[in-house]
Enzyme design. Structure first.
Site, PDB file in Angstrom:
ATOM      1  CG  ASP A 167      41.130  32.038  37.145  1.00 36.90           C
ATOM      2  OD1 ASP A 167      41.542  31.883  38.308  1.00 36.90           O
ATOM      3  OD2 ASP A 167      41.090  33.155  36.593  1.00 36.90           O
TER       4      ASP A 167
ATOM      5  N   GLY B  15      50.449  68.969  33.754  1.00 37.10           N
ATOM      6  CA  GLY B  15      50.320  67.616  34.276  1.00 37.10           C
ATOM      7  C   GLY B  15      51.218  67.292  35.445  1.00 37.10           C
TER       8      GLY B  15
ATOM      9  CE  LYS C 285      40.481  34.003  34.025  1.00 32.42           C
ATOM     10  NZ  LYS C 285      40.229  35.287  34.680  1.00 32.42           N
TER      11      LYS C 285
ATOM     12  CG  HIS D  60      46.412  39.567  40.060  1.00 29.97           C
ATOM     13  ND1 HIS D  60      45.166  38.969  40.047  1.00 29.97           N
ATOM     14  CD2 HIS D  60      47.038  39.152  38.933  1.00 29.97           C
ATOM     15  CE1 HIS D  60      45.043  38.243  38.947  1.00 29.97           C
ATOM     16  NE2 HIS D  60      46.162  38.327  38.264  1.00 29.97           N
TER      17      HIS D  60
ATOM     18  NE  ARG E 214      40.160  32.064  22.230  1.00 26.31           N
ATOM     19  CZ  ARG E 214      40.458  30.777  22.368  1.00 26.31           C
ATOM     20  NH1 ARG E 214      41.715  30.389  22.259  1.00 26.31           N
ATOM     21  NH2 ARG E 214      39.523  29.888  22.639  1.00 26.31           N
TER      22      ARG E 214
ATOM     23  CG  ASP F 198      38.466  36.883  40.204  1.00 21.99           C
ATOM     24  OD1 ASP F 198      39.571  36.604  40.716  1.00 21.99           O
ATOM     25  OD2 ASP F 198      38.278  36.869  38.970  1.00 21.99           O
TER      26      ASP F 198
ATOM     27  N   GLY G  79      34.092  41.551  32.616  1.00 22.80           N
ATOM     28  CA  GLY G  79      33.972  40.519  31.594  1.00 22.80           C
ATOM     29  C   GLY G  79      34.048  39.104  32.127  1.00 22.80           C
ATOM     30  CB  THR G  80      36.477  37.345  34.330  1.00 20.56           C
ATOM     31  OG1 THR G  80      37.598  37.562  33.475  1.00 20.56           O
ATOM     32  CG2 THR G  80      36.603  35.974  34.977  1.00 20.56           C
TER      33      THR G  80
END
Length: 330
Positions: A186, A55, A209, A147, A212, A236, A243-244
């Site tokens: 959002d 690796g 949104k 982000h 959780r 976005d 998913g969002t």
């Protein structure tokens, strides 16, 4: 772009007061690296990366970089940690080979999600990555659509932060979709959504949104604004599982919208996301080529647009000690 300013023949090397420019690409961004070099009229510099059986990552520069201005293009998408370590090794190799300046070009900075300590006893991962890049010897960073833009402040070295919005806006302007509404999943992406909507002269709606836990599923509670009888464009900065975007698309459909489009700067796409997106109400999902999708087949509705010209323009501006801020004028 003025191609007369981007010339790499022997005469330009002799007369360029800033010296010779060398562009390298790591294993995660080889396609984007070649695309950037095509826009610059240059050849991608030679290098090699090996991963040994246990690796370990090995990198080697195959060209002389002594006294050169070096840009290394290496995104930190999957496998994130391997690609980030490779980037550190590249920076170290160039500095030890006496490059004058090393700029880490990070099309997608994955750990930008870890920008704060919002729970007890957790790491601010983006800050740790910034410290590592500086310790390895990076002189500056060039990236796109962090982000959280405040991550620029985690670095003590200069950070040039590009936006994919001009490329995405041009794409949807050309489509000329009637009765279009821009939707942000959002309020966190609200400022950018307003800019996007202003550019294509459309109103804005917002999703409410809640997430959780640390999984990638977000529950859409409500939509602030009217989408009935409208075509919706969800915007976005990135998507991992889709998913969002899917939750927002379903919520818009339930409230009587027509077609649903979506666009993001970074299409990460974890395993299984393509099937979910293909089954969703999203008619077309547009994203940039900051990430190379070598491990997951894309959904049929997906479309890739290139930001290579933006990076090429920024690289030349940095090399020539010119302002990069002109690229922010949409």
């Amino acid at each position: 772009m003025d191609k007369s300013l981007i010339c790499f023949d022997d005469a330009s090397k002799r007369t360029d007061p800033y010296g010779e420019l060398k562009i390298f690409a790591g294993s995660s961004s080889s396609q984007l690296g070649r695309a950037i070099c095509r826009h610059l009229g240059a050849e991608l510099a030679r290098s090699e990366t090996k991963v040994f059986s246990e690796g370990n990552v090995f990198v080697r520069v195959l060209e002389n970089v002594r006294g050169r201005d070096v840009f290394v293009i290496q995104g930190t998408d999957y496998p994130v940690n391997d690609n980030f370590m490779e980037l550190l090794f590249w920076v170290d190799a160039f500095k030890r080979a006496s490059a004058t300046q090393v700029t880490a070009v990070i099309p997608f900075f994955s750990y930008a999600k870890g920008d704060k300590k919002d729970e007890p006893r957790v790491s601010i991962r983006a800050r740790v990555c910034a410290d590592c890049l500086e310790a390895a010897g990076a002189d500056r960073v060039l990236t796109m659509d962090l982000h959280s833009p405040q991550i620029q402040g985690f670095f003590k070295i200069p950070v040039d932060h590009l936006y994919a919005m001009p490329v995405l806006v041009d794409y949807f302007r050309e489509k000329d979709i009637p009765d279009l509404v821009v939707a942000s999943p959002d309020v966190g992406f609200g400022k950018q959504a307003y800019k996007f909507a202003e550019m294509i002269q459309a109103p804005v709606v917002f999703g409410n949104k809640v997430r959780r836990g640390h999984d990638e599923h977000a529950e859409m509670l409500d939509i602030v604004g009217d989408v009935r009888g409208k075509n919706v464009l969800i915007v976005d900065d990135f998507t991992i599982s889709g998913g969002t975007l899917i939750e927002m698309a379903v919520a818009c459909k339930e409230r009587g919208c027509k077609d649903v489009y979506a666009c993001v700067s970074h299409g990460v796409f974890s395993k299984g996301s393509a099937a979910k997106i293909a089954r969703s109400p999203i008619k077309e999902l547009v994203f940039t080529d900051t990430i190379e999708h070598r491990f997951e087949e894309l959904a049929p509705c997906c479309k890739v647009v290139s930001v290579a010209s933006l990076f090429a323009d920024a690289i030349m501006s940095i090399h020539r000690r010119e302002s990069v801020s002109r690229l922010f004028n949409y």
